[in-house]
Design an enzyme around this catalytic site. Structure first.
Site, short mmCIF file in Angstrom:
data_model
loop_
_atom_site.label_atom_id
_atom_site.label_comp_id
_atom_site.label_asym_id
_atom_site.label_seq_id
_atom_site.Cartn_x
_atom_site.Cartn_y
_atom_site.Cartn_z
CG HIS A 94 2.83 -6.39 -4.18
ND1 HIS A 94 1.70 -6.09 -3.35
CD2 HIS A 94 3.35 -5.69 -4.54
CE1 HIS A 94 2.00 -4.90 -3.21
NE2 HIS A 94 3.11 -4.41 -4.10
CD GLU A 150 0.15 -9.19 -2.32
OE1 GLU A 150 1.25 -9.81 -2.02
OE2 GLU A 150 0.16 -7.89 -2.20
N GLY A 206 0.96 -1.16 0.02
CA GLY A 206 0.02 -0.06 -0.04
C GLY A 206 0.89 1.37 -0.08
NE ARG A 232 8.02 5.22 1.19
CZ ARG A 232 7.06 6.32 1.42
NH1 ARG A 232 7.36 7.08 2.00
NH2 ARG A 232 5.86 6.22 0.85
CB ILE A 291 3.22 -2.43 -7.32
CG1 ILE A 291 2.80 -3.53 -8.21
CG2 ILE A 291 2.35 -1.11 -7.57
CD1 ILE A 291 1.33 -4.02 -7.56
CB CYS A 338 5.30 -3.81 -1.26
SG CYS A 338 5.83 -2.55 -2.46
#
Ligand code: GLN
Length: 190
Positions: free
Chosen positions: A165, A167, A46, A103, A129, A76
Site C-alpha cells: 500500500h 498510499e 480493500g 490472496r 496488509i 493490494c
C-alpha cells in the site's frame, strides 16, 4: 490530468489525498460512466471479493474495457482485481496483467507488516496488509519493485500493480511513477 480512484470500498481516500498532493485532479469513481471522464484509474486496497460484488456484471465489463485500454494502477485488492488468474480462492480477474496472484498469502500471523523493499533499486518502505503474493508472471510483465525475492510492484505497458500500500507510506515516489506513466500515455496517444 484527471485520475479516477475506484471508490466502491476500501482505502480510496488515502489515494485521493496522495494524488492531490501531487497536483492531479481526482475523481472518485462510483458509477461506470465516470470512467469516460478520466485519463487513468487507481484501484485501491480493500476486499477484492467485495469490490467484485459491488461492481456487478455490467460494472465489471465496463471496468474491464477501461483497464485493457487505459493506464491503471491496482494496490493490494486492486492488484488482485487486475490479474488474469487469482487463487485462494479462485475468483474473476480483469485480465489486464498476465500473472497469477494468491490472496492472503502470508497467513494469519504475519498478515500485516511494514518492511523495506527496493523500488527501481532504491530502498523504500512497504506496508503490507493481508497481502497477496504474485506467484507467476507472464511474458512482458516487468518487476519494478521487490521485497526480498518477491516481486511486489509489477508493470506491463500502461498497467501496474503493487501487493503493498504505497498510499499508506509518507513517500510519493510510486504515485508519481504512475502519474508519469499516465502523462507519457497522453503524450504518445497510447
Ligand atoms: N486480502 C484482501 C483481498 O483478498 C486484500 C487486502 C488489502 O487490500 N489490503 O482482497
Amino acid at each position: 490530468m484527471k485520475i479516477g480512484v475506484l471508490a466502491l470500498q476500501g482505502d480510496f481516500d488515502a489515494h485521493r489525498r496522495r494524488l492531490e498532493e501531487l497536483s492531479a485532479e481526482v475523481i472518485l469513481v462510483r458509477k461506470p460512466e465516470q470512467l469516460d471522464e478520466i485519463d487513468g484509474l487507481v484501484i485501491p486496497g480493500g476486499e477484492s471479493g467485495t469490490i467484485l460484488k459491488l461492481l456487478g456484471d455490467a460494472g465489471f465489463a465496463k471496468l474491464k474495457d477501461f483497464v485493457l485500454s487505459k493506464p491503471s494502477f491496482g494496490t493490494c485488492a486492486g492488484c488482485i482485481l487486475l490479474a488474469t488468474d487469482v487463487e485462494n480462492p479462485k475468483q474473476a480477474g480483469l485480465g489486464a496483467l498476465d500473472m497469477t496472484v494468491r490472496r492472503n498469502a502470508y497467513g494469519r500471523q504475519i498478515d500485516s507488516s511494514i518492511r523495506e523493499g527496493k523500488f527501481l533499486s532504491d530502498p523504500i518502505e512497504m506496508v503490507f496488509i493481508r497481502a497477496p503474493k504474485i506467484e507467476r508472471l507472464g511474458l512482458g510483465v516487468e518487476v519494478v519493485a521487490t521485497e526480498g525475492k518477491d516481486p511486489v510492484l509489477v508493470r506491463s505497458g500502461k498497467t501496474m500493480a503493487s501487493t503493498f500500500h504505497p498510499e499508506l507510506s509518507d513517500d510519493p515516489r510510486i504515485h508519481q511513477y504512475f502519474l508519469d506513466l499516465v502523462a507519457d500515455g497522453k503524450k504518445t496517444g497510447k
